[in-house]
Design a protein around this motif. Structure first.
Motif, short mmCIF file in Angstrom:
data_model
loop_
_atom_site.label_atom_id
_atom_site.label_comp_id
_atom_site.label_asym_id
_atom_site.label_seq_id
_atom_site.Cartn_x
_atom_site.Cartn_y
_atom_site.Cartn_z
N LEU A 76 -1.94 55.72 52.28
CA LEU A 76 -1.59 55.94 50.88
C LEU A 76 -0.13 55.63 50.62
CD1 LEU A 76 -3.53 59.27 50.16
CD2 LEU A 76 -4.28 56.91 49.81
N TRP A 77 0.57 55.12 51.65
CA TRP A 77 1.99 54.78 51.49
C TRP A 77 2.14 53.44 50.76
CZ3 TRP A 77 4.27 59.04 52.16
CH2 TRP A 77 3.94 59.90 53.19
N GLN A 78 3.05 53.40 49.81
CA GLN A 78 3.32 52.18 49.05
C GLN A 78 3.76 51.04 49.97
OE1 GLN A 78 3.57 52.13 45.41
NE2 GLN A 78 2.98 54.25 45.12
N ALA A 79 4.49 51.38 51.02
CA ALA A 79 5.02 50.36 51.93
C ALA A 79 3.94 49.62 52.71
CB ALA A 79 6.01 51.00 52.91
N ASP A 80 2.72 50.19 52.76
CA ASP A 80 1.64 49.57 53.54
C ASP A 80 0.74 48.67 52.70
OD1 ASP A 80 2.46 50.76 55.86
OD2 ASP A 80 1.17 52.51 55.65
N ARG A 81 1.20 48.33 51.50
CA ARG A 81 0.39 47.53 50.57
C ARG A 81 -0.16 46.26 51.22
NH1 ARG A 81 2.21 45.26 44.60
NH2 ARG A 81 0.60 43.66 44.46
N ASP A 82 0.69 45.45 51.82
CA ASP A 82 0.25 44.16 52.38
C ASP A 82 -0.76 44.35 53.50
OD1 ASP A 82 1.89 42.92 50.57
OD2 ASP A 82 3.49 42.48 52.01
N ALA A 83 -0.53 45.35 54.37
CA ALA A 83 -1.45 45.61 55.48
C ALA A 83 -2.83 46.04 54.96
CB ALA A 83 -0.88 46.67 56.41
N LEU A 84 -2.85 46.79 53.87
CA LEU A 84 -4.12 47.24 53.29
C LEU A 84 -4.97 46.05 52.83
CD1 LEU A 84 -2.83 50.30 51.25
CD2 LEU A 84 -4.56 50.39 53.06
N TYR A 85 -4.35 45.11 52.10
CA TYR A 85 -5.12 43.97 51.60
C TYR A 85 -5.49 43.01 52.73
CZ TYR A 85 -4.04 45.69 46.97
OH TYR A 85 -3.95 46.49 45.84
#
Length: 329
Positions: A76-85
């Motif tokens: 749920l961390w904003q910094a992990d956006r790219d890894a999530l997608y």
């Protein structure tokens, strides 16, 4: 019957692998290099060291009639956006293409109720409901929605895929633990002086595992099935934990502005300075609306078990204590 399982080292996956072995399936389990294999220790499982971005992954799947794509990146961390997608959307596209190339007969794709969204005013919603993507809170939910769309596109292209959407599972093998497991642990450790006024749908993780197998056996191609059971406020869950353990439940709710402020300071101000944030802003925003679901379709069409939540909580407590997450009194 040979099944290929991604995410077998995780919470739902570890319970699914055990069920498949119990039901007579041979299992290949995908594990990234460096993954903790504790949840698969001692099991008669072939570990495949690879990842969702391996262009030769289809060769590892070859020979398997069925696939369960359970793996997902959760944050749920904003910094992990790219890894999530990358992991959830591109990874799902890759593994489904690999399964098609390997001749897999049927795939069960593990989505999430997060991809469905929440109903207005805390109403329970079913599989026919869909929040617009712009109303899904946070990149985790958006990535799970887009990943589910990859499965839908693959079905439209002729692939046999059934989609399952688990709610919040509770039970053994919660190794990380999950956010729900973390609530139980913090209660057991007496680290929860107050609670957030929210609600969730809960289900025994072993029922979720059965939901996957029943979806393989009975699910309609292209359909999605909510794997859930009981809608409870967080306070009601904590009261059940209190009844099972004899420990007092917290009595006071935290005003919403307090965790919102803490999370905003953590992620927007302190994280860029190198401090590890403690409260995810998206998690706090999600908790502002109850996340209730109706699993009647899976019960009716698949025969999804509905184990009492008290049993799930008891099994979870016993597993955490046995595995030294909580000190025995």
């Amino acid at each position: 019957m040979q099944a290929f399982v991604t995410g077998g080292t995780g919470f739902i996956g570890a319970n699914l692998v055990r069920l498949l072995l119990q039901e007579g399936y041979a299992v290949k389990a995908l594990a990234r290099s460096g993954s903790r294999l504790d949840n698969l220790q001692g099991l008669d499982v072939e570990i495949v060291k690879s990842d969702l971005n391996d262009p030769d992954l289809w060769q590892r799947i070859n020979g398997c009639q069925f696939m369960f794509h359970v793996a997902a990146h959760y944050s749920l961390w904003q910094a992990d956006r790219d890894a999530l997608y990358q992991n959830n959307v591109v990874g799902t596209r890759n593994i489904l293409a690999a399964a098609q190339k390997a001749g897999v007969e049927r795939t069960v794709y593990t989505s999430s109720v997060a991809a469905i969204g929440v109903g207005a005013s805390g109403n329970a919603v079913d599989e026919t409901y869909q929040s617009p993507i712009e109303k899904l809170v946070g990149h985790y939910k958006k990535s799970k929605y887009l990943a589910e769309q990859e499965a839908v596109k693959a079905v439209q292209a002729g692939q046999d895929i059934v989609i399952v959407n688990p709610s919040s599972p509770i039970g053994p093998w919660d190794i990380k633990p999950t956010p729900t497991g973390d609530i139980i642990l913090r209660f057991l450790r007496r680290q929860m002086p107050a609670y957030v006024d929210t609600g969730l749908n809960f289900i025994h993780v072993q029922d979720v595992a059965w939901g996957h197998l029943l979806a393989l056996q009975k699910g309609k191609t292209g359909d999605r099935y909510i794997l859930g059971n009981q809608n409870l406020t967080l306070k009601e869950l904590l009261d059940q934990l209190a009844a099972l353990t004899g420990q007092p439940a917290p009595q006071n709710a935290i005003p919403a502005w307090i965790p919102l402020t803490v999370a905003w300071i953590d992620e927007q101000l302190l994280a860029p300075l190198g401090k590890t944030p403690s409260v995810p802003l998206d998690g706090v925003r999600m908790a502002q609306q109850p996340m209730y679901y109706n699993a009647a379709k899976a019960v009716r069409e698949l025969g999804l078990p509905q184990t009492p939540l008290s049993t799930a909580l008891r099994d979870s407590i016993e597993w955490f204590v046995k595995n030294s997450y909580v000190k025995k009194d």
